[in-house]
Design an enzyme around this catalytic site. Structure first.
Site, PDB file in Angstrom:
ATOM      1  N   GLY A  46      -8.066 -36.557  14.641  1.00  0.00           N
ATOM      2  CA  GLY A  46      -7.413 -36.471  13.320  1.00  0.00           C
ATOM      3  C   GLY A  46      -7.563 -35.091  12.725  1.00  0.00           C
ATOM      4  N   ASN A  48      -5.221 -32.741  12.388  1.00  0.00           N
ATOM      5  CA  ASN A  48      -4.012 -32.065  11.918  1.00  0.00           C
ATOM      6  C   ASN A  48      -3.945 -31.961  10.392  1.00  0.00           C
ATOM      7  OD1 ASN A  48      -3.353 -35.046  12.606  1.00  0.00           O
ATOM      8  ND2 ASN A  48      -1.902 -34.481  11.014  1.00  0.00           N
ATOM      9  N   THR A  49      -4.927 -32.563   9.730  1.00  0.00           N
ATOM     10  CA  THR A  49      -4.931 -32.465   8.261  1.00  0.00           C
ATOM     11  C   THR A  49      -6.333 -32.770   7.719  1.00  0.00           C
ATOM     12  OG1 THR A  49      -3.832 -33.258   6.244  1.00  0.00           O
ATOM     13  CG2 THR A  49      -4.236 -34.895   7.933  1.00  0.00           C
ATOM     14  N   GLY A  50      -6.511 -32.590   6.408  1.00  0.00           N
ATOM     15  CA  GLY A  50      -7.733 -33.019   5.711  1.00  0.00           C
ATOM     16  C   GLY A  50      -9.029 -32.454   6.283  1.00  0.00           C
ATOM     17  N   ILE A  51     -10.037 -33.319   6.292  1.00  0.00           N
ATOM     18  CA  ILE A  51     -11.394 -32.920   6.693  1.00  0.00           C
ATOM     19  C   ILE A  51     -11.412 -32.469   8.153  1.00  0.00           C
ATOM     20  CG2 ILE A  51     -13.755 -33.788   6.970  1.00  0.00           C
ATOM     21  CD1 ILE A  51     -13.079 -35.824   4.713  1.00  0.00           C
ATOM     22  N   GLY A  52     -10.656 -33.176   9.005  1.00  0.00           N
ATOM     23  CA  GLY A  52     -10.626 -32.856  10.443  1.00  0.00           C
ATOM     24  C   GLY A  52     -10.117 -31.450  10.703  1.00  0.00           C
ATOM     25  N   SER A 175     -18.392 -43.378   5.660  1.00  0.00           N
ATOM     26  CA  SER A 175     -18.121 -43.252   4.225  1.00  0.00           C
ATOM     27  C   SER A 175     -19.210 -43.968   3.430  1.00  0.00           C
ATOM     28  CB  SER A 175     -16.775 -43.879   3.914  1.00  0.00           C
ATOM     29  OG  SER A 175     -16.608 -44.022   2.532  1.00  0.00           O
ATOM     30  N   TYR A 200     -11.370 -51.467   5.064  1.00  0.00           N
ATOM     31  CA  TYR A 200     -11.825 -50.084   5.264  1.00  0.00           C
ATOM     32  C   TYR A 200     -13.357 -50.035   5.265  1.00  0.00           C
ATOM     33  CZ  TYR A 200     -12.578 -45.105   4.252  1.00  0.00           C
ATOM     34  OH  TYR A 200     -13.015 -43.799   4.294  1.00  0.00           O
TER      35      TYR A 200
END
Ligand SMILES: NC(=O)c1ccc[n+]([C@@H]2O[C@H](COP(=O)([O-])OP(=O)(O)OC[C@H]3O[C@@H](n4cnc5c(N)ncnc54)[C@H](OP(=O)(O)O)[C@@H]3O)[C@@H](O)[C@H]2O)c1
Length: 374
Positions: A46, A48-52, A175, A200
């Site tokens: 993951g 391609n965006t955000g934290i990753g 989380s 989640y």
């Protein structure tokens, strides 16, 4: 009056100015390890965006060959190009990985194992949150399937490579939501009951349990593993919930940027000497028992505060009989006084029980964390 009005008008502006400082205060630091990674290989799911994306960028910055394991290869290629330009590291590669499909996971692992001799850092970062009820290609409930089972299979398929490359590390991005998670074995696929938010939480608890068990099984193998809570981060994670998107938008100035959110993952992946803490959960740069200590303090203080406030409220008629001294009592107290003595005593009892419950609960989990390792 004019002064108050002016202040109210200026407040959003002042908050806007202060926001970076407030965000910095809440973001709890950066990974200060100076370790460089030439010759090291890392996989970030993951990415391609955000934290990753930010995690991958930092690993590339330090000279590692970084695989961006993404379900959307086109998006991944754009990010890889961006990272290459920013870091000057050309060894940023994109490979297709859809964690909602075990065929895709196996294909990714097969390709990777054929291509690479080593794997030093595996960051299981990808995640979905609050999706409407759906299933993966293999019939698993989407949160459990992507967030936990997908990463579980991926790690399993890459495990030999990790062992051959020891010392190596696996970081599972979990989380704080794990606190609300429960593993309902009778309803693992959410068919009997489904709540997007709780689904989640369950999957994030599974991340932590997986980390602990993996650490136990890999003891002495040179592969260590950590789970992390990245903090509350302004990313695309909330895309499935309109309410959460609004809340995130409203507080966007104060919550962490993805770059700040990547720091705990980086801390676990890079900090020297962390091996002894394999299996632990890291939050705010602290091991989980520190988090528990923090929660005990927070909850106990809150409860003690409420208890004392209410006790004061119940007694203050006797302690502060004159109307003059009662002027010092806050709006909250005035409200509190509008209730009759029975109701006030009930609130007092509620907070007292709350105090006892939280203190024992958190002290209990603290104890389990340290001495029994749950
Ligand atoms: N943001 C927070 O406040 C927060 C708080 C606690 C924990 N976390 C955890 O942090 C991790 C990263 O989240 P984020 O905030 O960076 O969210 P994000 O911006 O939504 O990034 C999630 C990443 O996961 C990928 N992904 C989703 N489903 C996938 C699948 N089936 N196969 C492969 N990749 C998939 C997404 O790819 P696409 O772009 O293709 O969808 C995206 O790259 C998650 O595990 C999340 O649970 C976040």
């Amino acid at each position: 009056m004019i002064g108050v009005l002016l202040l109210l008008l200026l407040l959003p502006f002042l908050l806007y100015i202060a926001a970076p400082q407030i965000r910095k205060m809440l973001s709890s630091g950066v990974c200060t390890s100076t370790i460089q990674l030439p010759g090291k290989v890392a996989v970030v799911t993951g990415a391609n965006t955000g934290i990753g994306k930010e995690t991958a960028k930092e690993l590339a910055q330090r000279g590692a060959r970084v695989y961006l394991a993404c379900r959307d290869v086109q998006k991944g290629e754009l990010v890889a190009r961006e990272i290459q330009i920013m870091t000057g590291n050309q060894q940023v590669l994109v490979r297709k990985l859809d964690l909602a499909d075990t065929k895709s996971i196996r294909a990714f692992a097969k390709g990777f194992l054929a291509e690479e001799k080593h794997l030093h850092i595996l960051i299981n970062n990808a995640g979905v949150m609050m999706c409407p009820y759906s299933k993966t290609a293999d019939g698993f409930e989407m949160h459990m399937g992507v967030n936990h089972l997908g990463h579980f299979l991926l790690t399993h398929l890459l495990l030999e490579k990790l062992k051959e490359s020891a010392p190596s590390r696996v970081v599972n991005v979990s989380s704080l939501a794990h606190h609300l998670g429960r593993i309902h074995f009778h309803n693992l696929q959410g068919e009997k009951f489904y709540h997007a938010g709780l689904a989640y939480c369950h999957s994030k608890l599974a991340n932590i349990l997986f980390t602990q068990e993996l650490a136990r099984r890999l003891k002495g193998a040179g592969v260590t593993t950590y789970s992390v809570h990245p903090g509350t981060v302004n990313s695309e994670l909330v895309r499935h919930s309109t309410l959460m998107r609004w809340i995130w938008w409203l507080f966007s100035f104060f919550i962490k940027t993805p770059q700040q959110g990547a720091q705990t993952s980086l801390y676990c992946a890079l900090t020297e000497g962390l091996e002894v803490l394999s299996g632990n959960h890291f939050s705010f740069f602290m091991v989980s028992f520190e988090e528990q200590k923090f929660l005990i303090l927070m909850k106990s203080h809150l409860s003690i505060f409420s208890f004392i406030t209410c006790a004061f409220g119940v007694l203050s008629k006797k302690l502060l009989p004159s109307p003059r001294s009662q002027r010092f009592i806050t709006v909250f107290f005035q409200q509190f006084y509008s209730f009759n003595i029975k109701f006030r005593s009930m609130i007092l009892l509620f907070f007292f029980l709350n105090f006892i419950l939280f203190t024992f609960y958190t002290a209990g989990s603290f104890f389990f964390n340290i001495f029994i390792g749950i």
